[in-house]
Design a protein around this motif. Structure first.
Motif, PDB file in Angstrom:
ATOM      1  N   ASN A  36       0.810  -1.220   0.000  1.00 44.08           N
ATOM      2  CA  ASN A  36       0.000   0.000   0.000  1.00 44.08           C
ATOM      3  C   ASN A  36       0.841   1.267   0.000  1.00 44.08           C
ATOM      4  OD1 ASN A  36       0.732   0.371   2.764  1.00 44.08           O
ATOM      5  ND2 ASN A  36      -1.026  -0.853   3.420  1.00 44.08           N
ATOM      6  N   SER A  37       2.156   1.126   0.143  1.00 43.42           N
ATOM      7  CA  SER A  37       3.035   2.293   0.058  1.00 43.42           C
ATOM      8  C   SER A  37       4.466   1.844  -0.213  1.00 43.42           C
ATOM      9  CB  SER A  37       2.988   3.101   1.360  1.00 43.42           C
ATOM     10  OG  SER A  37       3.867   4.209   1.300  1.00 43.42           O
ATOM     11  N   VAL A  38       5.072   2.410  -1.267  1.00 44.46           N
ATOM     12  CA  VAL A  38       6.478   2.145  -1.578  1.00 44.46           C
ATOM     13  C   VAL A  38       7.286   3.359  -1.155  1.00 44.46           C
ATOM     14  CG1 VAL A  38       8.169   1.588  -3.365  1.00 44.46           C
ATOM     15  CG2 VAL A  38       5.843   0.687  -3.531  1.00 44.46           C
ATOM     16  N   GLN A  39       8.204   3.166  -0.224  1.00 44.33           N
ATOM     17  CA  GLN A  39       9.017   4.258   0.289  1.00 44.33           C
ATOM     18  C   GLN A  39      10.293   4.390  -0.538  1.00 44.33           C
ATOM     19  OE1 GLN A  39       9.569   2.820   4.281  1.00 44.33           O
ATOM     20  NE2 GLN A  39       7.380   2.451   4.522  1.00 44.33           N
ATOM     21  N   GLU A  40      11.036   5.467  -0.289  1.00 47.59           N
ATOM     22  CA  GLU A  40      12.347   5.592  -0.914  1.00 47.59           C
ATOM     23  C   GLU A  40      13.218   4.454  -0.396  1.00 47.59           C
ATOM     24  OE1 GLU A  40      13.382   7.584  -3.219  1.00 47.59           O
ATOM     25  OE2 GLU A  40      11.568   8.811  -3.343  1.00 47.59           O
ATOM     26  N   GLY A  41      13.731   3.638  -1.293  1.00 46.14           N
ATOM     27  CA  GLY A  41      14.534   2.517  -0.837  1.00 46.14           C
ATOM     28  C   GLY A  41      14.619   1.415  -1.872  1.00 46.14           C
ATOM     29  N   PRO A  42      14.979   0.205  -1.447  1.00 42.83           N
ATOM     30  CA  PRO A  42      15.240  -0.905  -2.364  1.00 42.83           C
ATOM     31  C   PRO A  42      14.081  -1.249  -3.294  1.00 42.83           C
ATOM     32  CG  PRO A  42      16.051  -1.419  -0.172  1.00 42.83           C
ATOM     33  CD  PRO A  42      15.273  -0.154  -0.045  1.00 42.83           C
ATOM     34  N   ALA A  43      12.864  -1.366  -2.750  1.00 42.13           N
ATOM     35  CA  ALA A  43      11.723  -1.763  -3.575  1.00 42.13           C
ATOM     36  C   ALA A  43      11.454  -0.739  -4.672  1.00 42.13           C
ATOM     37  CB  ALA A  43      10.481  -1.951  -2.707  1.00 42.13           C
ATOM     38  N   LYS A  44      11.507   0.542  -4.316  1.00 34.60           N
ATOM     39  CA  LYS A  44      11.260   1.594  -5.308  1.00 34.60           C
ATOM     40  C   LYS A  44      12.322   1.565  -6.391  1.00 34.60           C
ATOM     41  CE  LYS A  44      10.087   6.484  -5.720  1.00 34.60           C
ATOM     42  NZ  LYS A  44       9.827   7.741  -4.976  1.00 34.60           N
ATOM     43  N   GLU A  45      13.571   1.377  -5.988  1.00 33.04           N
ATOM     44  CA  GLU A  45      14.660   1.309  -6.963  1.00 33.04           C
ATOM     45  C   GLU A  45      14.510   0.091  -7.868  1.00 33.04           C
ATOM     46  OE1 GLU A  45      18.175   1.381  -4.603  1.00 33.04           O
ATOM     47  OE2 GLU A  45      17.858   3.447  -3.918  1.00 33.04           O
ATOM     48  N   GLY A  46      13.864  -0.957  -7.354  1.00 29.90           N
ATOM     49  CA  GLY A  46      13.649  -2.162  -8.144  1.00 29.90           C
ATOM     50  C   GLY A  46      12.411  -2.103  -9.021  1.00 29.90           C
ATOM     51  N   GLY A  47      11.654  -0.994  -8.951  1.00 29.31           N
ATOM     52  CA  GLY A  47      10.497  -0.822  -9.819  1.00 29.31           C
ATOM     53  C   GLY A  47       9.162  -1.192  -9.215  1.00 29.31           C
ATOM     54  N   MET A  48       9.110  -1.433  -7.908  1.00 28.09           N
ATOM     55  CA  MET A  48       7.842  -1.790  -7.271  1.00 28.09           C
ATOM     56  C   MET A  48       6.942  -0.568  -7.149  1.00 28.09           C
ATOM     57  SD  MET A  48       7.390  -4.153  -3.851  1.00 28.09           S
ATOM     58  CE  MET A  48       8.559  -5.331  -4.551  1.00 28.09           C
ATOM     59  N   LEU A  49       5.612  -0.797  -7.243  1.00 26.16           N
ATOM     60  CA  LEU A  49       4.639   0.291  -7.194  1.00 26.16           C
ATOM     61  C   LEU A  49       3.569   0.022  -6.143  1.00 26.16           C
ATOM     62  CD1 LEU A  49       3.971   0.784 -11.027  1.00 26.16           C
ATOM     63  CD2 LEU A  49       5.575   2.075  -9.597  1.00 26.16           C
ATOM     64  N   ASP A  50       2.938   1.104  -5.667  1.00 19.31           N
ATOM     65  CA  ASP A  50       1.774   0.947  -4.799  1.00 19.31           C
ATOM     66  C   ASP A  50       0.739   0.096  -5.530  1.00 19.31           C
ATOM     67  OD1 ASP A  50       3.133   2.742  -3.248  1.00 19.31           O
ATOM     68  OD2 ASP A  50       1.673   4.362  -3.412  1.00 19.31           O
ATOM     69  N   GLY A  51       0.115  -0.829  -4.819  1.00 15.10           N
ATOM     70  CA  GLY A  51      -0.895  -1.678  -5.431  1.00 15.10           C
ATOM     71  C   GLY A  51      -0.356  -2.994  -5.952  1.00 15.10           C
ATOM     72  N   ASP A  52       0.971  -3.142  -6.008  1.00  7.97           N
ATOM     73  CA  ASP A  52       1.543  -4.438  -6.379  1.00  7.97           C
ATOM     74  C   ASP A  52       1.215  -5.462  -5.291  1.00  7.97           C
ATOM     75  OD1 ASP A  52       2.626  -3.479  -8.703  1.00  7.97           O
ATOM     76  OD2 ASP A  52       4.708  -3.458  -8.008  1.00  7.97           O
ATOM     77  N   ILE A  53       1.071  -6.705  -5.696  1.00  3.02           N
ATOM     78  CA  ILE A  53       0.817  -7.784  -4.742  1.00  3.02           C
ATOM     79  C   ILE A  53       1.985  -8.756  -4.821  1.00  3.02           C
ATOM     80  CG2 ILE A  53      -0.723  -9.674  -4.107  1.00  3.02           C
ATOM     81  CD1 ILE A  53      -2.944  -7.951  -5.563  1.00  3.02           C
ATOM     82  N   ILE A  54       2.746  -8.849  -3.739  1.00  5.79           N
ATOM     83  CA  ILE A  54       3.930  -9.704  -3.709  1.00  5.79           C
ATOM     84  C   ILE A  54       3.492 -11.143  -3.449  1.00  5.79           C
ATOM     85  CG2 ILE A  54       6.133 -10.165  -2.567  1.00  5.79           C
ATOM     86  CD1 ILE A  54       6.201  -7.196  -1.777  1.00  5.79           C
TER      87      ILE A  54
END
Length: 221
Positions: A36-54
């Motif tokens: 529900n929230s991608v912060q500044e960090g690894p996931a964002k740098e890897g292209g993850m977005l709000d609403g993604d389901i891991i």
């Protein structure tokens, strides 16, 4: 070896999928962890977005948020891992280099953006909610930063599903139907789109005191 804790860090906020949230995302299963929230960090740098389901982390299926948190914390810092997410119904594989949670917990982020002129006050009653466009006065009352956008919940019908699911006056709705909203017109557009798509519920991204969560509200009359 390092004489200190070195826990893996992904840089996301997550929540479990409920049956109605799964339906809102067009899924048949509640397995996975909803971002529900991608912060500044690894996931964002890897292209993850709000609403993604891991649904898979480093080769291991993700059943829920607890399992994902455990897997990430037990993974080596600096390691590149494959993360499989569902995005708009499609499976995607992302490569994420894990950060160090202890470093993230010490980081302090600030913002110095100039405030934008708020739109004129407009309200709408929908799905048991009374919603208002943001004004400077509302921003001040709710302690919202100038860069935050969305619709403010000014009242909730205590007999409505929205109340049962925890929505309250003062909540900020920043997305509807997985699209950002900044006006009543945006909301009307999202409502029309999900109805045309045959969805039974509308997904909302709701923030309270900065903490985000997804809520699905039934569109049944």
């Amino acid at each position: 070896e390092f004489g200190e804790t070195r826990r893996g860090w992904l840089g996301v906020r997550i929540q479990d999928l409920t049956d109605d949230l799964a339906e809102g995302f067009g899924l048949d299963s509640t397995e996975g962890a909803l971002v529900n929230s991608v912060q500044e960090g690894p996931a964002k740098e890897g292209g993850m977005l709000d609403g993604d389901i891991i649904v898979n982390f480093d080769g291991k299926p993700v059943a829920d948020t607890r399992g994902l948190v455990r897997s990430v914390a037990n993974s080596p810092v600096g390691e590149s891992v494959r993360v499989i997410v569902l995005r708009e119904g499609k499976s995607m594989t992302l490569k994420v280099i894990l950060g160090r949670r202890e470093d993230a917990e010490k980081a302090v982020q600030t913002s110095a953006e100039e405030p934008e002129k708020a739109p004129a006050l407009v309200t709408k009653d929908v799905l048991g909610l009374t919603l208002s466009a943001l004004t400077d006065e509302l921003r001040e009352q709710l302690g919202l930063d100038a860069e935050q956008e969305g619709l403010v919940v000014t009242d909730v019908d205590d007999t409505a599903e929205a109340y049962e699911k925890g929505l309250r006056a003062g909540d900020l709705i920043t997305e509807a139907g997985q699209e950002k909203i900044t006006s009543i017109e945006d909301l009307d557009t999202r409502l029309a789109e999900v109805k045309d798509a045959g969805r039974k519920s509308l997904l909302l991204l709701v923030r309270r005191d900065g903490d985000p969560r997804f809520v699905a509200l039934s569109l049944a009359e």
